[in-house]
Design a protein around this motif. Sequence first.
Motif, PDB file in Angstrom:
ATOM      1  N   ILE A 118      -9.750 -19.280 -47.763  1.00  0.00           N
ATOM      2  CA  ILE A 118      -8.958 -19.304 -48.994  1.00  0.00           C
ATOM      3  C   ILE A 118      -9.806 -18.914 -50.206  1.00  0.00           C
ATOM      4  O   ILE A 118     -11.034 -18.868 -50.131  1.00  0.00           O
ATOM      5  CB  ILE A 118      -8.345 -20.698 -49.238  1.00  0.00           C
ATOM      6  CG1 ILE A 118      -9.459 -21.762 -49.299  1.00  0.00           C
ATOM      7  CG2 ILE A 118      -7.335 -21.045 -48.151  1.00  0.00           C
ATOM      8  CD1 ILE A 118      -8.971 -23.168 -49.629  1.00  0.00           C
ATOM      9  N   THR A 119      -9.109 -18.661 -51.306  1.00  0.00           N
ATOM     10  CA  THR A 119      -9.746 -18.407 -52.596  1.00  0.00           C
ATOM     11  C   THR A 119      -9.234 -19.454 -53.585  1.00  0.00           C
ATOM     12  O   THR A 119      -8.016 -19.657 -53.705  1.00  0.00           O
ATOM     13  CB  THR A 119      -9.406 -16.996 -53.115  1.00  0.00           C
ATOM     14  OG1 THR A 119      -9.894 -16.028 -52.180  1.00  0.00           O
ATOM     15  CG2 THR A 119     -10.056 -16.750 -54.471  1.00  0.00           C
ATOM     16  N   LEU A 120     -10.152 -20.110 -54.277  1.00  0.00           N
ATOM     17  CA  LEU A 120      -9.807 -21.181 -55.201  1.00  0.00           C
ATOM     18  C   LEU A 120     -10.024 -20.760 -56.643  1.00  0.00           C
ATOM     19  O   LEU A 120     -10.929 -19.960 -56.927  1.00  0.00           O
ATOM     20  CB  LEU A 120     -10.670 -22.417 -54.921  1.00  0.00           C
ATOM     21  CG  LEU A 120     -10.572 -23.030 -53.531  1.00  0.00           C
ATOM     22  CD1 LEU A 120     -11.686 -24.056 -53.329  1.00  0.00           C
ATOM     23  CD2 LEU A 120      -9.217 -23.680 -53.344  1.00  0.00           C
ATOM     24  N   PRO A 121      -9.237 -21.282 -57.583  1.00  0.00           N
ATOM     25  CA  PRO A 121      -9.474 -21.000 -59.005  1.00  0.00           C
ATOM     26  C   PRO A 121     -10.781 -21.665 -59.439  1.00  0.00           C
ATOM     27  O   PRO A 121     -10.991 -22.863 -59.208  1.00  0.00           O
ATOM     28  CB  PRO A 121      -8.257 -21.627 -59.695  1.00  0.00           C
ATOM     29  CG  PRO A 121      -7.783 -22.689 -58.757  1.00  0.00           C
ATOM     30  CD  PRO A 121      -8.074 -22.174 -57.380  1.00  0.00           C
ATOM     31  N   GLY A 122     -11.661 -20.880 -60.054  1.00  0.00           N
ATOM     32  CA  GLY A 122     -13.007 -21.359 -60.365  1.00  0.00           C
ATOM     33  C   GLY A 122     -13.080 -22.599 -61.231  1.00  0.00           C
ATOM     34  O   GLY A 122     -13.651 -23.622 -60.837  1.00  0.00           O
ATOM     35  N   HIS A 123     -12.502 -22.545 -62.433  1.00  0.00           N
ATOM     36  CA  HIS A 123     -12.652 -23.644 -63.384  1.00  0.00           C
ATOM     37  C   HIS A 123     -11.979 -24.914 -62.877  1.00  0.00           C
ATOM     38  O   HIS A 123     -12.566 -26.010 -62.932  1.00  0.00           O
ATOM     39  CB  HIS A 123     -12.064 -23.246 -64.738  1.00  0.00           C
ATOM     40  CG  HIS A 123     -12.275 -24.274 -65.809  1.00  0.00           C
ATOM     41  ND1 HIS A 123     -13.526 -24.585 -66.288  1.00  0.00           N
ATOM     42  CD2 HIS A 123     -11.391 -25.075 -66.480  1.00  0.00           C
ATOM     43  CE1 HIS A 123     -13.418 -25.522 -67.216  1.00  0.00           C
ATOM     44  NE2 HIS A 123     -12.144 -25.843 -67.347  1.00  0.00           N
ATOM     45  N   ALA A 124     -10.757 -24.792 -62.371  1.00  0.00           N
ATOM     46  CA  ALA A 124     -10.025 -25.965 -61.887  1.00  0.00           C
ATOM     47  C   ALA A 124     -10.754 -26.618 -60.711  1.00  0.00           C
ATOM     48  O   ALA A 124     -10.815 -27.850 -60.610  1.00  0.00           O
ATOM     49  CB  ALA A 124      -8.608 -25.566 -61.475  1.00  0.00           C
TER      50      ALA A 124
ATOM     51  N   MET B 270     -14.024 -26.453 -60.063  1.00  0.00           N
ATOM     52  CA  MET B 270     -15.248 -27.072 -60.570  1.00  0.00           C
ATOM     53  C   MET B 270     -14.955 -28.458 -61.145  1.00  0.00           C
ATOM     54  O   MET B 270     -15.653 -29.433 -60.867  1.00  0.00           O
ATOM     55  CB  MET B 270     -15.876 -26.190 -61.651  1.00  0.00           C
ATOM     56  CG  MET B 270     -17.152 -26.771 -62.258  1.00  0.00           C
ATOM     57  SD  MET B 270     -17.655 -25.910 -63.762  1.00  0.00           S
ATOM     58  CE  MET B 270     -16.325 -26.405 -64.876  1.00  0.00           C
ATOM     59  N   LEU B 271     -13.876 -28.569 -61.933  1.00  0.00           N
ATOM     60  CA  LEU B 271     -13.512 -29.856 -62.523  1.00  0.00           C
ATOM     61  C   LEU B 271     -13.110 -30.863 -61.446  1.00  0.00           C
ATOM     62  O   LEU B 271     -13.467 -32.044 -61.511  1.00  0.00           O
ATOM     63  CB  LEU B 271     -12.368 -29.668 -63.522  1.00  0.00           C
ATOM     64  CG  LEU B 271     -12.696 -28.886 -64.792  1.00  0.00           C
ATOM     65  CD1 LEU B 271     -11.448 -28.741 -65.662  1.00  0.00           C
ATOM     66  CD2 LEU B 271     -13.810 -29.568 -65.584  1.00  0.00           C
ATOM     67  N   ALA B 272     -12.366 -30.398 -60.442  1.00  0.00           N
ATOM     68  CA  ALA B 272     -11.921 -31.294 -59.368  1.00  0.00           C
ATOM     69  C   ALA B 272     -13.095 -31.834 -58.570  1.00  0.00           C
ATOM     70  O   ALA B 272     -13.150 -33.028 -58.247  1.00  0.00           O
ATOM     71  CB  ALA B 272     -10.951 -30.559 -58.445  1.00  0.00           C
TER      72      ALA B 272
ATOM     73  N   THR C 215     -19.167 -36.251 -54.430  1.00  0.00           N
ATOM     74  CA  THR C 215     -19.624 -35.634 -53.174  1.00  0.00           C
ATOM     75  C   THR C 215     -18.512 -35.494 -52.150  1.00  0.00           C
ATOM     76  O   THR C 215     -18.431 -34.493 -51.433  1.00  0.00           O
ATOM     77  CB  THR C 215     -20.767 -36.474 -52.575  1.00  0.00           C
ATOM     78  OG1 THR C 215     -21.797 -36.630 -53.544  1.00  0.00           O
ATOM     79  CG2 THR C 215     -21.341 -35.790 -51.345  1.00  0.00           C
ATOM     80  N   ASN C 216     -17.650 -36.516 -52.073  1.00  0.00           N
ATOM     81  CA  ASN C 216     -16.570 -36.501 -51.080  1.00  0.00           C
ATOM     82  C   ASN C 216     -15.218 -36.246 -51.736  1.00  0.00           C
ATOM     83  O   ASN C 216     -14.230 -36.922 -51.438  1.00  0.00           O
ATOM     84  CB  ASN C 216     -16.547 -37.831 -50.328  1.00  0.00           C
ATOM     85  CG  ASN C 216     -17.839 -38.098 -49.582  1.00  0.00           C
ATOM     86  OD1 ASN C 216     -18.280 -37.275 -48.802  1.00  0.00           O
ATOM     87  ND2 ASN C 216     -18.443 -39.248 -49.829  1.00  0.00           N
ATOM     88  N   ALA C 217     -15.163 -35.262 -52.621  1.00  0.00           N
ATOM     89  CA  ALA C 217     -13.920 -34.966 -53.344  1.00  0.00           C
ATOM     90  C   ALA C 217     -12.795 -34.620 -52.365  1.00  0.00           C
ATOM     91  O   ALA C 217     -12.986 -33.857 -51.416  1.00  0.00           O
ATOM     92  CB  ALA C 217     -14.141 -33.810 -54.313  1.00  0.00           C
ATOM     93  N   LEU C 218     -11.629 -35.214 -52.612  1.00  0.00           N
ATOM     94  CA  LEU C 218     -10.453 -34.949 -51.786  1.00  0.00           C
ATOM     95  C   LEU C 218      -9.470 -34.116 -52.593  1.00  0.00           C
ATOM     96  O   LEU C 218      -9.106 -34.479 -53.705  1.00  0.00           O
ATOM     97  CB  LEU C 218      -9.801 -36.268 -51.367  1.00  0.00           C
ATOM     98  CG  LEU C 218      -8.620 -36.180 -50.402  1.00  0.00           C
ATOM     99  CD1 LEU C 218      -9.079 -35.666 -49.037  1.00  0.00           C
ATOM    100  CD2 LEU C 218      -7.946 -37.547 -50.261  1.00  0.00           C
ATOM    101  N   LEU C 219      -9.062 -32.965 -52.039  1.00  0.00           N
ATOM    102  CA  LEU C 219      -8.154 -32.062 -52.743  1.00  0.00           C
ATOM    103  C   LEU C 219      -6.848 -31.895 -51.971  1.00  0.00           C
ATOM    104  O   LEU C 219      -6.833 -31.902 -50.740  1.00  0.00           O
ATOM    105  CB  LEU C 219      -8.794 -30.680 -52.935  1.00  0.00           C
ATOM    106  CG  LEU C 219     -10.152 -30.605 -53.632  1.00  0.00           C
ATOM    107  CD1 LEU C 219     -10.546 -29.142 -53.828  1.00  0.00           C
ATOM    108  CD2 LEU C 219     -10.146 -31.331 -54.957  1.00  0.00           C
TER     109      LEU C 219
END
Length: 220
Positions: free
Chosen positions: A42-48, A50-52, A58-62
């Motif tokens: 996939i391709t993710l939006p850079g700024h959003a 980074m903030l997420a 370390t264990n960010a859940l998206l």
Amino acid sequence: MSAEKITAEARTEFGKGAARRIRREDKIPAVVYGHGNEPTHITLPGHATMLALKHGGTNALLEVEIDGNTHLALTKQVQIDPITRHIEHVDFVAVKRGEKVHVEVGIHLVGDAARQTLVTVEQQTVEVEAEATHIPEWIEVSIEGAEAGTQIHASDLSLPSGSTLLTDPEALVVHISNAPTTEQVEAELEEAEAEAGIEREESDAEAAAEASEGDGSSEE
């Protein structure tokens, strides 16, 4: 831990050239593994993104939305350019609500140890099992007033409800010792310099002291 929502695009181009083009558009190439499925590129939006990732740690859940379908994705590896500090690539593992996952959780010290002590964190992280949507951001360890000789092992940690320790319970996490004296620090520095073959320049005070001793000896 609440999941940040991110809208992603399916990626069909691969290789270094494609990755560079994606980054030039302020986007981030990523991949989602897990549950026996083929990896989803996939391709993710850079700024959003980074903030997420900054908010989730370390264990960010998206919650990643791809072509109208939402997937829970747990961050496993983030590649960062050492010079620009921009995110170059992210690896995720697909998870489900209620699913137990194994993660590394950081140790966060609170309070101040007793005066003239040295605090050493022997384990920066511990491994725990937790429900995918309830991963602790960190594990607090109080060292308030801790005296020299205090040892905090993994078994002493207070884990959030629903989390299970996987690290060896006997593993030393934090050690409180006596702070080294100025003389000890100086001796260790001189020993390290000697081992490295570094010759320390003589200070003016030391030179003056030696000259004074020399004059005294000649007068005798």
